[in-house]
Write a protein that holds these residues in place. Sequence first.
Motif: not given
Length: 291
Positions: A18-21, A44-48
């Motif tokens: 949430p903070e990243l978005l 880590t994977a980063l979808p979305g």
Amino acid sequence: MNRPRVGVAVLTMGDRMPELLALLASVAEQDEPAVRVVVVGNGTALPGLPQGVTVVELEENLGVAGGRNVAWQCLRDFGDVDVLVDLDDDGLLIEADVFRRIADLYAAESRLGIVSFRIADETGGTQRRHVPRLRAGDPMRRGLVTTFLGGGHALSMPMLEETGGWPDAFFFTHEETDLAWRAVDRGWDILYEPQLVLRHPKTSPARHAVYYRMTARNRVWLAKRHLPAALVPVYLASWAAYTLVRRPSPAGLKAWWAGFFEGVRVPCPPRRPMRWQTVWRMTRLGRPPVI
């Protein structure tokens, strides 16, 4: 000169989505857009993530220094970025003119290597440790300094080329000081600009389990890599005394000493002592490299 082009790099472990978005939304709202935005998933994977963001997913966690080097190399390969802006994944740009101000600063000064943001918490306050000078009473005092803040800063791409980027082996803690000392020794300026603000939750670096060990180990490596031989024991003694005065927990102090002796025992080449001229320059800027 041509207007400097700003690229953005964000390093994340994927545990603050949430903070990243929210951060990426604040980047997209800048009145002078970044030409590139790169997000590195550190193990880590980063979808979305939003469209237009370049995503790099690493199989293992390379630490802050290693992950930022991956982001730098990615932006370097694009070939259209002059200034790299690193932002913490739980930070937030609260003004829309940040990248425009950064471009103005770099356009005005060819030897500007690093610009350090002011880190402010949810109340607008700035912790003393987030002011990159010894006299930290006034966080709004602008000027040249000898180090910078990891949470939000801008880096000249030519400066990174000349200094060689981040010290991978440091993993976490003091990688900013290592890069700053190399930049200052090569004649680059570091500017603390409090008008550039990154909002960031109020935290303590000791929240990380490895903090005490790595902060001690990397202090030793800083001294061994960069200080003239006569200053190495002075620097290490001053930091040992400072640590004892702060009275960490017994577990923290044990980890600190373990890291200290690890730094003494384990090499971290190359050793390239700064010039005495640089020592004097840092002293005149208010922070001799023994404190």
